[in-house]
Write an enzyme that holds these catalytic residues in place. Sequence first.
Site, PDB file in Angstrom:
ATOM      1  N   GLY A  30      53.601  16.686 -13.264  1.00  0.00           N
ATOM      2  CA  GLY A  30      54.471  17.641 -12.668  1.00  0.00           C
ATOM      3  C   GLY A  30      53.667  18.465 -11.833  1.00  0.00           C
ATOM      4  N   LEU A  31      52.386  18.270 -11.675  1.00  0.00           N
ATOM      5  CA  LEU A  31      51.547  19.283 -10.728  1.00  0.00           C
ATOM      6  C   LEU A  31      51.345  18.823  -9.527  1.00  0.00           C
ATOM      7  CD1 LEU A  31      49.074  20.560 -13.631  1.00  0.00           C
ATOM      8  CD2 LEU A  31      51.284  21.464 -12.748  1.00  0.00           C
ATOM      9  N   GLY A  32      51.756  17.645  -9.285  1.00  0.00           N
ATOM     10  CA  GLY A  32      51.668  17.224  -7.828  1.00  0.00           C
ATOM     11  C   GLY A  32      50.158  16.416  -7.491  1.00  0.00           C
TER      12      GLY A  32
ATOM     13  N   SER B 293      49.724  13.192  -7.244  1.00  0.00           N
ATOM     14  CA  SER B 293      49.772  12.061  -6.141  1.00  0.00           C
ATOM     15  C   SER B 293      49.745  12.672  -4.953  1.00  0.00           C
ATOM     16  CB  SER B 293      51.106  11.269  -6.266  1.00  0.00           C
ATOM     17  OG  SER B 293      52.156  11.901  -6.081  1.00  0.00           O
ATOM     18  N   ALA B 294      50.160  13.833  -4.409  1.00  0.00           N
ATOM     19  CA  ALA B 294      50.411  14.528  -3.251  1.00  0.00           C
ATOM     20  C   ALA B 294      48.792  15.241  -3.172  1.00  0.00           C
ATOM     21  CB  ALA B 294      51.330  15.680  -3.118  1.00  0.00           C
TER      22      ALA B 294
ATOM     23  N   ASP C 170      55.778  18.650  -2.682  1.00  0.00           N
ATOM     24  CA  ASP C 170      54.335  18.336  -3.240  1.00  0.00           C
ATOM     25  C   ASP C 170      53.245  18.212  -2.113  1.00  0.00           C
ATOM     26  OD1 ASP C 170      56.018  18.474  -5.445  1.00  0.00           O
ATOM     27  OD2 ASP C 170      55.223  16.765  -6.251  1.00  0.00           O
TER      28      ASP C 170
END
Length: 296
Positions: free
Chosen positions: A84-86, A88-89, A131
């Site tokens: 939930g901390l991005g 992949s982005a 993100d």
Amino acid sequence: MGRGIGYAKTIFFGEHFVVYGIPAIGIGLSKKIEVEIEKSSYMKIESNHADANLLKGIEAIKTAIKVQDNFIVKIKSEIPMRSGLGSSAAISVAFVRAISDEYKLNLSDEQISSYAYESEKIYHGTPSGTDNTLATFGGAIIFQKREGGNLITPLKIGKPFHIVIGNTDKRKSSTSEIIAAVKSRKEKNPEIYEYFFNAEKKIIEFAIKAIEYGNLEELGELMNLNHGILSAIGVSSKENEDIVQTARNMDALGAKITGAGCGGSCVILAKNEKNAEEIANEIKKMGYFVISAMVQ
Ligand code: MEV
């Protein structure tokens, strides 16, 4: 050899609803992912993150930038995956920056974020773009997904505040699966979901004011309300509830899921630095990964 960096983020308010055009409040964190690329005769990813979509996402970026070369892509990450901390982005942004560095493209931050969005679509289906925006720009922003160009507004922080993020590392579903499940629940109960959407809009409107005026008690209340709605739309889990309740029992001003939910992470607004430290230690004792940050 090209190098690039992308940052972690926390969605402070508005996850899931942002996918449908409601503004979200996001905060960039200092934890980062670094990508190093070296030209090669084949594509290879060296990373401790096993993720089948990683290569697909990177190929999507190469296609968008029209790069045909292959690379050894080395990923060094301070951000857990599916947290939930991005993450992949942050990988996508770091890879675009590494390409820009390798080919001396001098891409602007807007271009970096928009190329990174190409791989976000591979990872998450219909992502809002929050993100990749936060992974590129950092800072505190209001983000609104819009046809013809997203609206990104920097957010003024009236009074610095302490947040603690607890990551459960327990997410079985991907972000795209969780987004799809919310969509199907929304389609089953459209009238009730309309109430949730209207309530969420109000929460965001009030949260922006609370942040700008430094009204932290109010901000905490709004986080608690937002968490209630996220539970109602089915994206909470036992681990999320354990963290939220633990933090509230320790006098946190507010606590909620951050990101896609169903495990992943929770964000807590602490009363002060000491309170933040105590909550962080307690969540660590529960066996979870913790990030503490001061937002200013
Ligand atoms: C994921 O970090 C946040 C979601 O709102 C999806 C998105 O904004 O793309 C669940």
